[in-house]
Design a protein around this motif. Structure first.
Motif, PDB file in Angstrom:
ATOM      1  N   PHE A  69       0.854  -1.175   0.000  1.00 63.32           N
ATOM      2  CA  PHE A  69       0.000   0.000   0.000  1.00 63.32           C
ATOM      3  C   PHE A  69       0.895   1.233   0.000  1.00 63.32           C
ATOM      4  O   PHE A  69       1.376   1.672   1.041  1.00 63.32           O
ATOM      5  CB  PHE A  69      -0.870   0.038   1.269  1.00 63.32           C
ATOM      6  CG  PHE A  69      -2.029  -0.899   1.251  1.00 63.32           C
ATOM      7  CD1 PHE A  69      -3.294  -0.449   0.953  1.00 63.32           C
ATOM      8  CD2 PHE A  69      -1.850  -2.237   1.551  1.00 63.32           C
ATOM      9  CE1 PHE A  69      -4.374  -1.312   0.951  1.00 63.32           C
ATOM     10  CE2 PHE A  69      -2.910  -3.106   1.550  1.00 63.32           C
ATOM     11  CZ  PHE A  69      -4.180  -2.654   1.250  1.00 63.32           C
TER      12      PHE A  69
ATOM     13  N   PRO B 279       2.598   4.784   0.086  1.00 59.54           N
ATOM     14  CA  PRO B 279       3.499   5.407   1.058  1.00 59.54           C
ATOM     15  C   PRO B 279       3.269   4.973   2.503  1.00 59.54           C
ATOM     16  O   PRO B 279       4.044   5.329   3.373  1.00 59.54           O
ATOM     17  CB  PRO B 279       3.223   6.902   0.884  1.00 59.54           C
ATOM     18  CG  PRO B 279       1.837   6.978   0.349  1.00 59.54           C
ATOM     19  CD  PRO B 279       1.654   5.736  -0.474  1.00 59.54           C
ATOM     20  N   GLU B 280       2.209   4.217   2.775  1.00 59.79           N
ATOM     21  CA  GLU B 280       1.948   3.809   4.160  1.00 59.79           C
ATOM     22  C   GLU B 280       2.873   2.689   4.626  1.00 59.79           C
ATOM     23  O   GLU B 280       2.876   2.327   5.785  1.00 59.79           O
ATOM     24  CB  GLU B 280       0.488   3.349   4.318  1.00 59.79           C
ATOM     25  CG  GLU B 280      -0.515   4.480   4.223  1.00 59.79           C
ATOM     26  CD  GLU B 280      -0.944   4.711   2.776  1.00 59.79           C
ATOM     27  OE1 GLU B 280      -0.753   3.834   1.924  1.00 59.79           O
ATOM     28  OE2 GLU B 280      -1.473   5.796   2.511  1.00 59.79           O
ATOM     29  N   HIS B 281       3.615   2.092   3.722  1.00 54.88           N
ATOM     30  CA  HIS B 281       4.530   1.004   4.064  1.00 54.88           C
ATOM     31  C   HIS B 281       3.794  -0.189   4.671  1.00 54.88           C
ATOM     32  O   HIS B 281       4.297  -0.841   5.582  1.00 54.88           O
ATOM     33  CB  HIS B 281       5.648   1.469   5.004  1.00 54.88           C
ATOM     34  CG  HIS B 281       6.491   2.543   4.418  1.00 54.88           C
ATOM     35  ND1 HIS B 281       7.514   2.283   3.541  1.00 54.88           N
ATOM     36  CD2 HIS B 281       6.443   3.883   4.561  1.00 54.88           C
ATOM     37  CE1 HIS B 281       8.064   3.418   3.173  1.00 54.88           C
ATOM     38  NE2 HIS B 281       7.438   4.395   3.772  1.00 54.88           N
ATOM     39  N   ILE B 282       2.602  -0.448   4.182  1.00 58.10           N
ATOM     40  CA  ILE B 282       1.825  -1.605   4.621  1.00 58.10           C
ATOM     41  C   ILE B 282       1.957  -2.675   3.550  1.00 58.10           C
ATOM     42  O   ILE B 282       1.702  -2.423   2.370  1.00 58.10           O
ATOM     43  CB  ILE B 282       0.341  -1.246   4.828  1.00 58.10           C
ATOM     44  CG1 ILE B 282       0.202  -0.206   5.931  1.00 58.10           C
ATOM     45  CG2 ILE B 282      -0.476  -2.500   5.144  1.00 58.10           C
ATOM     46  CD1 ILE B 282      -1.196   0.367   6.067  1.00 58.10           C
TER      47      ILE B 282
ATOM     48  N   ASN C 134       7.720  -4.621  11.644  1.00 56.86           N
ATOM     49  CA  ASN C 134       6.376  -4.410  11.110  1.00 56.86           C
ATOM     50  C   ASN C 134       5.346  -4.772  12.159  1.00 56.86           C
ATOM     51  O   ASN C 134       5.612  -5.554  13.069  1.00 56.86           O
ATOM     52  CB  ASN C 134       6.118  -5.315   9.895  1.00 56.86           C
ATOM     53  CG  ASN C 134       6.881  -4.896   8.683  1.00 56.86           C
ATOM     54  OD1 ASN C 134       6.690  -3.812   8.180  1.00 56.86           O
ATOM     55  ND2 ASN C 134       7.758  -5.756   8.217  1.00 56.86           N
ATOM     56  N   THR C 135       4.180  -4.220  12.027  1.00 56.22           N
ATOM     57  CA  THR C 135       3.033  -4.722  12.766  1.00 56.22           C
ATOM     58  C   THR C 135       2.481  -5.869  11.950  1.00 56.22           C
ATOM     59  O   THR C 135       2.242  -5.726  10.750  1.00 56.22           O
ATOM     60  CB  THR C 135       1.963  -3.620  12.920  1.00 56.22           C
ATOM     61  OG1 THR C 135       2.520  -2.539  13.648  1.00 56.22           O
ATOM     62  CG2 THR C 135       0.739  -4.154  13.631  1.00 56.22           C
TER      63      THR C 135
END
Length: 65
Positions: free
Chosen positions: A10, A12-15, A41-42
């Motif tokens: 996703f 720029p959210e780095h998800i 990471n979460t």
């Protein structure tokens, strides 16, 4: 024991969303732990069913109303 089906990012959210296949949820948890993904990471693991599996389960469920 984990087959990575796809990885999506996703913006720029780095998800990172990973769709994986494994025999059981513990195999996926072991993969997350051994790869050290939880260190930077979460991590959220959601077990799912295929449409065929879900439809089979629905047929077994008694209606509630």
């Amino acid at each position: 024991g984990v087959n990575i089906v796809t990885l999506r990012i996703f913006g720029p959210e780095h998800i990172i969303v990973a769709v994986v296949e494994a025999d059981d949820i513990d195999t996926v948890r072991d993969f997350v732990f051994q790869s050290r993904l939880m260190q930077w990471n979460t991590v959220k693991i959601n077990a799912t069913y295929s449409m065929e599996e879900a439809l089979g389960l629905i047929d077994q469920a008694e209606p509630i109303f």
